[in-house]
Design a protein around this motif. Structure first.
Motif, PDB file in Angstrom:
ATOM      1  N   LEU A  54     -21.499  17.637 -19.360  1.00 47.23           N
ATOM      2  CA  LEU A  54     -20.542  17.895 -18.287  1.00 47.23           C
ATOM      3  C   LEU A  54     -19.126  17.543 -18.721  1.00 47.23           C
ATOM      4  CD1 LEU A  54     -22.457  16.734 -15.097  1.00 47.23           C
ATOM      5  CD2 LEU A  54     -21.582  19.021 -15.562  1.00 47.23           C
ATOM      6  N   ARG A  55     -18.999  16.478 -19.491  1.00 46.39           N
ATOM      7  CA  ARG A  55     -17.658  16.110 -19.946  1.00 46.39           C
ATOM      8  C   ARG A  55     -17.089  17.184 -20.866  1.00 46.39           C
ATOM      9  NH1 ARG A  55     -14.616  14.406 -23.848  1.00 46.39           N
ATOM     10  NH2 ARG A  55     -12.934  12.910 -23.429  1.00 46.39           N
ATOM     11  N   ASP A  56     -17.906  17.685 -21.788  1.00 47.57           N
ATOM     12  CA  ASP A  56     -17.422  18.680 -22.738  1.00 47.57           C
ATOM     13  C   ASP A  56     -17.014  19.976 -22.045  1.00 47.57           C
ATOM     14  OD1 ASP A  56     -17.938  16.870 -24.712  1.00 47.57           O
ATOM     15  OD2 ASP A  56     -19.767  17.829 -25.437  1.00 47.57           O
ATOM     16  N   VAL A  57     -17.801  20.390 -21.053  1.00 50.73           N
ATOM     17  CA  VAL A  57     -17.535  21.680 -20.424  1.00 50.73           C
ATOM     18  C   VAL A  57     -16.489  21.570 -19.318  1.00 50.73           C
ATOM     19  CG1 VAL A  57     -19.287  21.590 -18.596  1.00 50.73           C
ATOM     20  CG2 VAL A  57     -18.734  23.785 -19.671  1.00 50.73           C
ATOM     21  N   GLN A  58     -16.271  20.339 -18.799  1.00 52.57           N
ATOM     22  CA  GLN A  58     -15.299  20.178 -17.715  1.00 52.57           C
ATOM     23  C   GLN A  58     -13.952  19.641 -18.181  1.00 52.57           C
ATOM     24  OE1 GLN A  58     -16.884  17.851 -14.479  1.00 52.57           O
ATOM     25  NE2 GLN A  58     -18.339  19.434 -13.864  1.00 52.57           N
ATOM     26  N   VAL A  59     -13.875  19.136 -19.410  1.00 55.20           N
ATOM     27  CA  VAL A  59     -12.614  18.561 -19.869  1.00 55.20           C
ATOM     28  C   VAL A  59     -11.522  19.628 -19.950  1.00 55.20           C
ATOM     29  CG1 VAL A  59     -13.053  18.875 -22.352  1.00 55.20           C
ATOM     30  CG2 VAL A  59     -11.625  16.970 -21.565  1.00 55.20           C
ATOM     31  N   ASN A  60     -11.924  20.865 -20.168  1.00 55.75           N
ATOM     32  CA  ASN A  60     -11.004  22.000 -20.132  1.00 55.75           C
ATOM     33  C   ASN A  60     -11.218  22.713 -18.798  1.00 55.75           C
ATOM     34  OD1 ASN A  60      -9.895  24.644 -20.367  1.00 55.75           O
ATOM     35  ND2 ASN A  60     -10.015  24.538 -22.595  1.00 55.75           N
ATOM     36  N   ALA A  61     -10.263  22.568 -17.879  1.00 51.35           N
ATOM     37  CA  ALA A  61     -10.447  23.063 -16.512  1.00 51.35           C
ATOM     38  C   ALA A  61     -10.701  24.570 -16.472  1.00 51.35           C
ATOM     39  CB  ALA A  61      -9.227  22.707 -15.663  1.00 51.35           C
ATOM     40  N   LYS A  62      -9.969  25.341 -17.256  1.00 52.58           N
ATOM     41  CA  LYS A  62     -10.141  26.790 -17.219  1.00 52.58           C
ATOM     42  C   LYS A  62     -11.486  27.213 -17.807  1.00 52.58           C
ATOM     43  CE  LYS A  62      -5.227  27.994 -17.231  1.00 52.58           C
ATOM     44  NZ  LYS A  62      -4.137  28.725 -17.932  1.00 52.58           N
ATOM     45  N   LEU A  63     -11.950  26.471 -18.803  1.00 45.47           N
ATOM     46  CA  LEU A  63     -13.275  26.748 -19.366  1.00 45.47           C
ATOM     47  C   LEU A  63     -14.343  26.524 -18.298  1.00 45.47           C
ATOM     48  CD1 LEU A  63     -14.483  25.580 -22.875  1.00 45.47           C
ATOM     49  CD2 LEU A  63     -16.006  25.520 -20.912  1.00 45.47           C
TER      50      LEU A  63
END
Length: 291
Positions: A169-178
């Motif tokens: 979750l951190r990896d995929v949410q750290v970039n808001a647009k991603l």
């Protein structure tokens, strides 16, 4: 109004090439944002599914991130060395055991460097990739939540049999647009009637009042493995404590380590059982809304 009776208007799927129109901001656990670098090129990442459209957003560790991982590895080896030998690993370099400890520093450092170097998370208009694995976000068939080491992860699979077992979750949410791109696909998959989501994933993604009740299975898996793991940890800790009490020559570190493991295992077991009960209540609530 039950979740099944509501048919919300979902944001449209972006164009697979341009990524426009971009989906609205999705709820995240993280407060900060690490946008896709525009002045730094991607380097050494796994092959991306270019047939599904280009990479629109991505996250990859910098060289400084890799060095931080190496320093963390050094600190971990040093902590383990201190737990076993005290300060002897710094003062008694002639001891073969100490020499082995020092040999672990470059080995562990190289491993941490490579692990950090392989870190890669990316998304296109209709897909998300973590490491080497990718799924079609608009064709998901199952979404679950789990813990992988110290990471909170999603376990997702699509209709073609592809899956990501550890989508941090951190990896995929750290970039808001991603995350916005990924979340929009999740919403569409859940409303397609072909995707199931576990109660825990439903709560983590804040989708309780958004998805159809039929997307949540009525039966919740019991946490036999987790409870069994912590029971085993308590048994190991009990052995350490018993060895310390019964053997006057036992290392002094055995007692605090054993006590720490027991306390941690009891706390984790309680949290696991409480989470299971919350999952059951949510599944029952969603099930009752179908009637």
């Amino acid at each position: 109004m039950s979740p099944d009776s509501a048919t919300p208007t979902l944001p449209s799927m972006p164009d697979v090439v341009s990524g426009e129109p971009r989906p609205p901001a999705a709820p995240r656990e993280l407060r900060g944002d690490c946008p896709t670098p525009r002045r730094r090129n991607q380097r050494g990442h796994p092959p991306v599914p270019e047939s599904e459209g280009p990479v629109l957003e991505w996250v990859q560790d910098t060289v400084w991130d890799q060095w931080k991982a190496v320093f963390f590895g050094f600190a971990l080896v040093a902590a383990l060395a201190f737990a076993n030998t005290g300060w002897g690993w710094l003062t008694d370099l002639s001891d073969p055991g100490v020499q082995v400890i020092w040999a672990f520093f470059p080995i562990f450092g190289a491993v941490m460097w490579q692990l950090s170097r392989s870190h890669w998370c990316a998304a296109g208009a209709s897909w998300v990739q973590h490491g080497k694995n990718w799924v079609s976000t608009y064709e998901l068939t199952s979404i679950d939540f789990g813990i992988d080491g110290v990471k909170r992860v999603l376990r997702v699979a699509d209709s073609s049999g592809r899956e990501i077992r550890s989508l941090s979750l951190r990896d995929v949410q750290v970039n808001a647009k991603l995350w916005d791109l990924t979340y929009n696909g999740i919403l569409h998959s859940l409303h397609s009637g072909k995707c199931e989501i576990s109660p825990r994933a439903l709560a983590v993604l804040k989708l309780e009042n958004t998805v159809p009740a039929s997307a949540v299975p009525a039966r919740v898996r019991r946490p036999y493995f987790a409870i069994g793991f912590w029971i085993g940890a308590i048994a190991l800790a009990s052995f350490l404590i018993y060895s310390f009490v019964s053997d006057s020559d036992a290392p002094s570190q055995m007692l605090p380590i054993g006590v720490f493991i027991v306390v941690l295992a009891l706390w984790a077991s309680r949290r696991t059982i409480e989470q299971y009960r919350r999952d059951v209540r949510m599944a029952e609530r969603m099930s009752s809304s179908r009637r």
